[in-house]
Write an enzyme that holds these catalytic residues in place. Sequence first.
Site, PDB file in Angstrom:
ATOM      1  N   TYR A 107       0.828  -1.200   0.000  1.00 31.60           N
ATOM      2  CA  TYR A 107       0.000   0.000   0.000  1.00 31.60           C
ATOM      3  C   TYR A 107       0.864   1.252   0.000  1.00 31.60           C
ATOM      4  CZ  TYR A 107       1.007   1.109   4.909  1.00 31.60           C
ATOM      5  OH  TYR A 107       1.628   1.452   6.079  1.00 31.60           O
ATOM      6  N   ARG A 138       7.356   4.295  -5.467  1.00 26.71           N
ATOM      7  CA  ARG A 138       7.519   3.347  -4.367  1.00 26.71           C
ATOM      8  C   ARG A 138       6.533   2.192  -4.465  1.00 26.71           C
ATOM      9  NH1 ARG A 138       7.470   5.380   1.809  1.00 26.71           N
ATOM     10  NH2 ARG A 138       5.290   5.883   1.303  1.00 26.71           N
ATOM     11  N   ARG A 143      -7.444 -20.044  -1.717  1.00 25.09           N
ATOM     12  CA  ARG A 143      -6.371 -19.910  -0.740  1.00 25.09           C
ATOM     13  C   ARG A 143      -5.299 -20.977  -0.946  1.00 25.09           C
ATOM     14  NH1 ARG A 143      -4.533 -21.419   4.290  1.00 25.09           N
ATOM     15  NH2 ARG A 143      -3.877 -19.699   5.671  1.00 25.09           N
ATOM     16  N   HIS A 203      -0.770 -21.030  -0.187  1.00 30.53           N
ATOM     17  CA  HIS A 203       0.396 -20.231   0.160  1.00 30.53           C
ATOM     18  C   HIS A 203       1.219 -19.861  -1.073  1.00 30.53           C
ATOM     19  CE1 HIS A 203      -0.613 -21.318   4.251  1.00 30.53           C
ATOM     20  NE2 HIS A 203       0.338 -20.528   4.703  1.00 30.53           N
ATOM     21  N   LYS A 263       6.467  -1.866   1.801  1.00 36.30           N
ATOM     22  CA  LYS A 263       5.325  -1.277   2.504  1.00 36.30           C
ATOM     23  C   LYS A 263       4.137  -2.233   2.434  1.00 36.30           C
ATOM     24  CE  LYS A 263       3.345   3.359   3.171  1.00 36.30           C
ATOM     25  NZ  LYS A 263       3.910   3.575   4.514  1.00 36.30           N
ATOM     26  N   GLU A 316      12.969   2.571  13.395  1.00 31.91           N
ATOM     27  CA  GLU A 316      11.981   3.556  12.960  1.00 31.91           C
ATOM     28  C   GLU A 316      10.790   3.490  13.905  1.00 31.91           C
ATOM     29  OE1 GLU A 316      10.900   2.476   8.985  1.00 31.91           O
ATOM     30  OE2 GLU A 316      10.102   0.527   9.555  1.00 31.91           O
TER      31      GLU A 316
END
Length: 283
Positions: free
Chosen positions: A33, A52, A102, A104, A146, A178
């Site tokens: 995101y 980004r 679903r 993996h 991110k 951070e």
Amino acid sequence: MKDIAYYNGRITPMAEMTIPLMDRAIYFGDGVYDVIYVHNGRMFSPDDHLDRILTNCRLMRFDVDFDKESLRTLLQSLVDRLDRDIKHVNLYMQVSRGTAMRSHSFPKPPCKANLLVFAHGFTPRGQAPFYAITAPDKRFAFCNIKTINLIPNILANQNSKEAGAEECIFIRDGVITEGSHSNVSILKDGTLITPPLNEWILPSITRKHLLQICQKAGIPVVERPFTLEEMMDADEIMVGASLFLLQRVLKIDGQAAGGKDDALWNRINGDYIKRFEEETAQA
């Protein structure tokens, strides 16, 4: 419109948007995101944010069907639908690997990534006193991406709120990494010190801008690790994030900290606000 949502071509108010149960963002958090601050209908530093999120998509090996310019055009078109009296907008974009049963491993056959966007007004934080706590950094070693997998960040930030603070600053192997939703830098003897980018540090756009502002102003910049003790002894402690720009930390773990170099803080913060206001000035 007061707010707006977009999902793979569908546009609705946020409260009316639905997404498929089998979007991999739901059951795996298999997505990335980014957030853009929109002021006066203008996105702040869109190139940095678009670069980004597309870099993150490549790192995650997503099959996206948009490029930088088409995404920019889409985002601006959504912003343009909002009521003009909404001056401060949180513009959120999320890309997941796609919609599939679903498993993996990656879906077979491969599927296109899903794009979710929403935008709504918010009230800027301003420059009220900013306090922080510290905690061990227990996150996994993909902090440079991110990702929407933010459970450690969520728990750490909630702990900060319950302690009467605004942020939780992480410590790993004795050094600062951070915050739960911000970058961290310090000023000492006129020099900006910030942790170097690695797998524990998000390549923060606010951090990038901060370094550019300091370099332009002739303020020395050093990218190196620093300890909690160094942070507590610093002249100033700064955290930065897309929606609150720069904030001056004045208390950590209940102890007074920073707040010792008004002139340099005001110079840096003033230059940042000026950059923001010039780029997002009303057309």
